[in-house]
Structure formats: C-alpha cells, structure tokens
Design a protein around this motif. Structure first.
Motif, PDB file in Angstrom:
ATOM      1  N   GLU A 406      25.397  77.588 -49.747  1.00 59.49           N
ATOM      2  CA  GLU A 406      24.579  77.512 -48.989  1.00 59.49           C
ATOM      3  C   GLU A 406      23.106  78.505 -49.176  1.00 59.49           C
ATOM      4  O   GLU A 406      22.156  78.763 -48.873  1.00 59.49           O
ATOM      5  N   LYS A 438      31.190  73.985 -45.180  1.00 63.93           N
ATOM      6  CA  LYS A 438      30.330  74.423 -44.631  1.00 63.93           C
ATOM      7  C   LYS A 438      30.337  75.276 -44.393  1.00 63.93           C
ATOM      8  O   LYS A 438      31.569  76.068 -44.040  1.00 63.93           O
ATOM      9  N   THR A 442      26.309  75.717 -39.862  1.00 59.32           N
ATOM     10  CA  THR A 442      26.029  74.986 -39.849  1.00 59.32           C
ATOM     11  C   THR A 442      26.762  73.895 -39.571  1.00 59.32           C
ATOM     12  O   THR A 442      26.892  72.764 -38.253  1.00 59.32           O
ATOM     13  N   ALA A 446      25.709  71.692 -36.146  1.00 56.86           N
ATOM     14  CA  ALA A 446      26.504  70.337 -35.905  1.00 56.86           C
ATOM     15  C   ALA A 446      27.180  70.220 -34.349  1.00 56.86           C
ATOM     16  O   ALA A 446      26.794  68.604 -33.816  1.00 56.86           O
ATOM     17  N   LYS A 449      24.621  69.674 -31.645  1.00 53.62           N
ATOM     18  CA  LYS A 449      24.136  68.102 -31.875  1.00 53.62           C
ATOM     19  C   LYS A 449      24.501  67.337 -30.510  1.00 53.62           C
ATOM     20  O   LYS A 449      24.418  65.774 -30.053  1.00 53.62           O
ATOM     21  N   LEU A 481      16.848  75.413 -41.829  1.00 51.35           N
ATOM     22  CA  LEU A 481      17.366  74.442 -40.209  1.00 51.35           C
ATOM     23  C   LEU A 481      16.804  73.488 -40.472  1.00 51.35           C
ATOM     24  O   LEU A 481      16.986  73.007 -39.838  1.00 51.35           O
ATOM     25  N   LYS A 483      15.784  71.066 -42.857  1.00 52.79           N
ATOM     26  CA  LYS A 483      16.056  70.366 -42.738  1.00 52.79           C
ATOM     27  C   LYS A 483      17.412  69.517 -42.860  1.00 52.79           C
ATOM     28  O   LYS A 483      17.635  68.464 -43.087  1.00 52.79           O
ATOM     29  N   ARG A 484      18.025  69.996 -41.701  1.00 54.22           N
ATOM     30  CA  ARG A 484      18.815  69.509 -41.565  1.00 54.22           C
ATOM     31  C   ARG A 484      19.062  68.978 -40.038  1.00 54.22           C
ATOM     32  O   ARG A 484      19.019  69.295 -38.945  1.00 54.22           O
TER      33      ARG A 484
END
Length: 724
Positions: A406, A438, A442, A446, A449, A481, A483-484
């Motif tokens: 990352e 990860k 990151t 996840a 969300k 961020l 891109k995620r």
C-alpha cells in the motif's frame, strides 16, 4: 451490668432484625489485637461476610439505579455500629503481616460488599489516603490481588482528589512484579489516575471555561504528573503493547480466571458475561462428575465445544480494552510524542492488524454462542472495537497503518500525478509497517462499509479514517481512499441510507470534507454520484439541517472553489467547474453569504465549545477569501443589511465582534497549536491573524472594520463579555 446490656442488645437485635451484627462486631473488637485467636476472628469475619455478600449480590444482579440504601439493612447496620471505621479497618491495616491470606481476603470482601451497597462507606474509605496507599501494598500478594484491585478501583472512583502515583511505595517494583494478567487488571485502576476529570464530556465544556481553568491551573495536573510517572517505569509501555497484541492462543487458560471469579464475582460488571462464565464452570463440573456414565453425550455438546473458547476470547477482550484505554490517554497527553515513538518501536499497529479479523472485529455466525453488547442484535466484539477506533484516532505515525504494498501504491499515485511524495511517507520505516495482504486502514474501511447505517461504531470508524487525512492535504492519500470507493460509500450513507444519527452524519461530513478538499477528481466523482436534482437536494437538505455538523464540509467546498477558480488553464478543472452542481451552488455569492450569516448566528462566546468553534473558523475562511479578492466590505455590508431585514440591527455584528476578540485570546495563546488551522486551509496563520485584526479595527472610517457597519445606537463593542 454487662449481662444486662448483653440481654438488652439481643432483645433490640431481635426486634430490629439486626441479625446479630452488633454482637459480631463486639467480638471483632475483643479480638482486634496481636495476641488474639485469629481463627476465632476468621470465623466471625466469615459470618459477617456471608450476611453482607448476599445484599451485594442482589445489588449487582438488579437495577443499581433503582436500588436504595434502605434495601440493604445488613450493610446499613454494619456501618451504623462502626464496622468499617472500627476494628475491621484496624485489622486490615495493622495486623495483616500476622494473618493468613484467607483472613485478608475476608477483610477485603467485607469492605467491598459494604462499598457496593453504601456509597457513604466508599467515600469514607476514599478520604483515608493512608489506607488507599496501604491497599496498593497488598497487590504484591497474588492471592489477594484481584480483590484488592477491585476495591481500589471502586474507592478511586469516588475519591475527590486524584491519587498521586508517585506516592505509592516502590511503584516501579510493584508494576514490574505483575504478571500480564495482573498488569491488565491494574490498567483498570490506572485509567482513573491518568484521565482528566470529565474527559468524556470534553466537547460539552465551553472554551471560555476551559481557558479560564487553564489560567488557574498553569502547572501540570495530577493526571499529567501520573502519566509521566508511568512512562518512567522501565518496560511499562513495551509490556502494554505485548499485552494488547498477543494472540488469544497465547493467553492463559480460562480455568484460573474462573477460580478467581468464583471468589470475586464482581470483577466484571457485565451480567451476561458473568452468567456465561458461571454456566461454563457449572457444565464443566457436571461433566467431571458424569464423565464415566455419559462421556459421549458431554463430549459432543455444542455448548461445551463453543463456550470455553468464546469465554477465553471475552476474557482477553476485557484485558485489551483496559490496556488500549490507558494507551489512548497517554497518546493524548503532554508526552504524546514520546508515546508515539515508543508504540511504533514496539510494533503496536502491526500487532493490532494481525488481531483485527479474529479479535478486534470478530464476527460470529448466527449459530455461535454470542456475548452481546448493548443491543441484542450485536454480532461483533463491540467494546474492544470501539476502544481500538479511539486509539486509532490519536495515532500520528499514520503510514504505519499501511503495509508495504500500500505504501508502494501511494508512491505510484504521486509519480503518476507528477507530484513529489510527502516527506512522512518517504521517511517511514518499512520494518514497522503492517504485515499481510491488507493494512489496518484498509481493514477498517471494509468493516465500516458493513456496519448498519445508524451504528454508533460508524462515528468512531469515520473519525479514525479522517485522522489519516487530517493535516496538510495529500493528493495521494485522498486518491488511495477514493480508489477504494470511500466517497461513494459516504454519499450513500448521507443521501440514500436513511441515517438519522447526527453524530454519524457529522463524522461523515467531516470525512467527506477531508477527502474532497482541493481534489478535482473527488468533485468529479461527487457529480457522477449526485446525478439527479433529487439527490442533490437531499444532500443539501442534510447539510442545511445542522451547520454545526456540516460546516467543515462547507469550508472544504469554499476553499476548493477558490483554488479551482485560479486554475483556469487546466482543462479538467474548467470542465468540472462548469459541470459540478456542488461547485456551481457555492459559486453563487448569495449562497456563500447565506452560509456566513447562519454560521455567525449559530454561536456566541458563551456557547463556544470544541465541537462548534469550527463554525467561527469557517466563517473566517469565507471572509479571508473575500478579503483576498477585495470583496470584504461587500460581505460586511450585506450582513448589516440582513440584520436590518431581520429587524435586529447590530445584534449579529456585535456578536461576531465578540467572537473574534475571543478568537484572538484563544488562538494567540502561546500554548495553542495554530498549525492545524494553517494546514487545513492552506492559508498562512499570519493572514488569519491579520484578517481578524482588520475586522476588529477601531477606525470607523475603515471599510473592512466591523465597527463601521454598526450604527451608533446599537454599538455594544465596549462590553467585555469575555470576563463575564
């Protein structure tokens, strides 16, 4: 005569239902000397302990708030006849070296049971500094450690003056003698001694009151002194890091803990956890007695397979919560830079990353045994996850939250955009970053969300992610961020999820502001998501419903618009400026003025807190940008016209004048760190100070002074509200 008095006491005892407590206390008095028969004393204590423990158990298992002291007649009687202030206290202090551990445990048990049911007893013990310090010496005995720690925690909870850790005899040696389990329990006590009073309601205290308090208390507080004392204990922080990051398989077994719990059932305040632990102990006892006749059925019992491991996890979770809380407080203290360096050195972040899926945010299937949190639908480990997010929020070495891959991704983003890498990224020690596929950041994204829209955990999750972006704006960090899918997720939560929690919405507004600030790609993505008038109107309704919550996002939009309007040679910027509904909305001067009017109107000096002072700074940003473009007189005159239209001339501008005077006293204080204002706005702090001075100018002929726009009859500028 003595027999007559004895008879009268027994008769009164019978009528008043004292259960023989006065007579038992008399026996204690008679045996409270070094040459007494301690075995007889022990039997009396056990009898008293039995009478008091039943009431304490009732208090623990029922609603504490509705409980009255009159509900506990045995405890009341014991206190009434001097049970605490008399021989029991004398014995526990003076005779401990001559008695066995069981007698000490019974002394502590009686004291603690009294504290549970009668707050007056706890306060009385808390007032005895010599007794409190003496209790710490009992912690060297492993057999009485847990009882002593629990009693100390309750006493410190009501103590008016915070105890000074440096007054504890041989504190360093005491802490170094603790095993990991004892150290974790000791953290429960430390949390009381290193936390500033009312830290949980910090945002609710007015800045005026805080500034006055700081003037009165120029020297370090007791909590700050205690923090330094802890940091000077050799190996203390390293041991906490190891305890916070050790795997569950490395933790001690549950059997020893259950034995301790049997002796001291109130170690945990969570009745559900207690019930599950005792159920486990009962089933294991039943298994050992029926193993020969029913071995196969017990061996295949689902509860028998699941409960021990889940209880072991709960045990470890409770440890880690206490440890992480102590680390959080130290991360916010005056020695924060030293603590940050130590936590990085001892690889706290990689350790937490390795635990994340299994323990910090452990998910269970519906068939698993679950120890629930505040809500019956809870299916994670909420306590440690919340404490973890708070900890994450205050960690400064932010690139340690990523793994090597990352970090390489951030470098690639900078290279593609033809911008230099930020210095902190270049200087990051790769040996201290996260392991695995990860990084911690990151993983947190996840989890965020997956949370329900109104989940209280979303507030802390968003705050934690925002802390990664806070400070000088980094395009690479934002794109990492984006891109995620973070921007789309935030917009979904604000516009489409039906979230009603103001705290959660505020955290998302703040995060969205940091994510979009000065980033033309973010505004392009925003416009793509908010593709209809209905969505845009819903978004603006959420912003306008509470400017205290959304003002940081408003500030971001205003600052970004100002920068984009100076980059008209960039084709992409010109394209987004012409198409983005949000930028077009803020480009209309009447909308900016509307925000300015409401921002100034929603606060005053007496109500300023850490939570809403951002409204004052956002209003200043609007006016600084107007001043750069020579529009400051127009803005001030419009505010004056608005006052007259609303039929309260002078009210708004007088209020704003007082707010700016407070701003000077607050931010120009030598102890205040002004770099956050400069980094977040990319406006030099000198320009902030200069603009405030211009606005507060006393020359009524100056078109940039607030005083010029207040008519003489409505002038209220001489009144010193700051001293009220």
């Amino acid at each position: 005569s003595l027999p007559t008095c004895q008879a009268l006491l027994q008769e009164r005892d019978k009528r008043a239902k004292w259960h023989g407590i006065p007579e038992l206390l008399q026996k204690l008095r008679e045996s409270s000397h070094p040459n007494s028969d301690l075995s007889h004393t022990h039997s009396v204590l056990k009898e008293l302990s039995s009478l008091l423990s039943m009431e304490a158990m009732s208090f623990v298992t029922e609603d504490r708030k509705s409980a009255q002291e009159s509900t506990f007649p045995n405890t009341y009687t014991f206190d009434l006849f001097g049970g605490v202030d008399g021989p029991l206290l004398f014995m526990s202090v003076s005779l401990v070296p001559a008695v066995n551990d069981d007698l000490v445990k019974d002394c502590l048990s009686v004291l603690y049971n009294c504290c549970i049911c009668t707050e007056g007893v706890t306060k009385s013990l808390a007032a005895r500094d010599d007794f409190v310090l003496f209790l710490f010496t009992l912690m060297t005995n492993k057999k009485t450690f847990l009882q002593t720690a629990t009693l100390i925690e309750d006493i410190l909870g009501v103590k008016k003056d915070m105890i000074q850790l440096e007054g504890i005899p041989n504190l360093s040696g005491l802490v170094q003698s603790f095993d990991q389990q004892q150290l974790a329990n000791f953290c429960r006590i430390l949390s009381v001694t290193i936390s500033e009073p009312d830290v949980r309601n910090d945002d609710k205290h007015t800045l005026l009151a805080k500034n006055a308090q700081q003037k009165r208390n120029a020297s370090p507080s007791r909590a700050e002194v205690n923090q330094v004392t802890l940091l000077n204990i050799p190996g203390f922080i390293e041991r906490l890091c190891k305890l916070a990051t050790r795997k569950v398989s490395e933790a001690t077994g549950a059997s020893n803990f259950l034995q301790e719990l049997e002796d001291w059932y109130t170690w945990l305040d969570n009745a559900l956890v207690l019930d599950a632990l005792m159920q486990m102990a009962t089933e294991e006892a039943e298994h050992s007695s029926t193993e020969s006749s029913d071995e196969s059925s017990m061996a295949t019992s689902p509860l028998r397979h699941r409960l021990p491991q889940s209880m072991k996890i709960v045990h470890e979770i409770m440890y880690k919560v206490e440890v992480l809380y102590v680390l959080c407080v130290l991360l916010m203290g005056r020695q924060r830079n030293q603590v940050h360096k130590m936590l990085a050195e001892f690889r706290l972040i990689p350790g937490l990353n390795n635990l994340f899926d299994k323990l910090i945010w452990r998910k269970y299937t519906s068939s698993d045994h679950v120890v629930h949190g505040q809500n019956e639908n809870c299916d994670c480990s909420p306590v440690i996850s919340l404490e973890f997010n708070k900890h994450f929020l205050y960690f400064r070495n932010k690139y340690l939250l990523l793994n090597s891959q990352e970090l390489n991704e951030l470098s690639a983003i900078s290279l593609k955009a033809n911008i230099p890498e930020v210095e902190a990224l270049v200087n990051t020690d790769r040996s201290l970053v996260c392991d695995g596929k990860k990084g911690l950041l990151t993983r947190l994204l996840a989890v965020m969300k997956r949370e329900p829209p109104d989940s209280s955990f979303r507030f802390w999750q968003a705050r934690a992610v925002e802390s990664f972006l806070r400070g000088a704006t980094s395009y690479a960090d934002q794109m990492f961020l984006l891109k995620r899918g973070l921007l789309e997720h935030i917009l979904f939560c604000i516009i489409d999820s039906g979230c009603k929690s103001r705290d959660v919405l505020q955290s998302y507004f703040d995060l969205l502001g940091e994510l979009m600030k000065f980033n033309i790609d973010a505004f392009k993505r925003f416009n793509k998501y908010v593709s209809t008038d209905d969505k845009f109107q819903t978004f603006m309704t959420q912003i306008n419903s509470s400017l205290v919550d959304s003002n940081m996002l408003v500030r971001c939009i205003v600052l970004s618009l100002d920068r984009f309007e100076s980059q008209t040679e960039d084709v992409k910027v010109v394209e987004v400026l012409s198409e983005c509904c949000l930028l077009s909305y803020m480009a209309r001067v009447e909308n900016r003025l509307s925000f300015l009017f409401r921002l100034v109107n929603v606060i005053n000096v007496q109500t300023l807190t850490q939570e809403n002072v951002s409204c004052l700074n956002t209003s200043l940003v609007v006016l600084m940008l107007a001043r750069r473009r020579g529009k400051l007189p127009f803005y001030l005159n419009t505010l004056r016209e608005k006052e007259y239209a609303e039929k309260y001339p002078g009210c708004l501008l007088n209020n704003f004048h007082n707010l700016l005077r407070f701003w000077q006293r607050h931010y120009l204080n030598k102890d205040k760190d002004s770099t956050c204002l400069e980094n977040s706005s990319c406006i030099p702090f000198d320009y902030w100070k200069e603009t405030v001075s211009v606005l507060l100018g006393s020359d009524r002929t100056s078109l940039c002074a607030i005083a010029s726009y207040i008519d003489e009859p409505f002038m209220d500028l001489d009144r010193d509200l700051l001293e009220d």
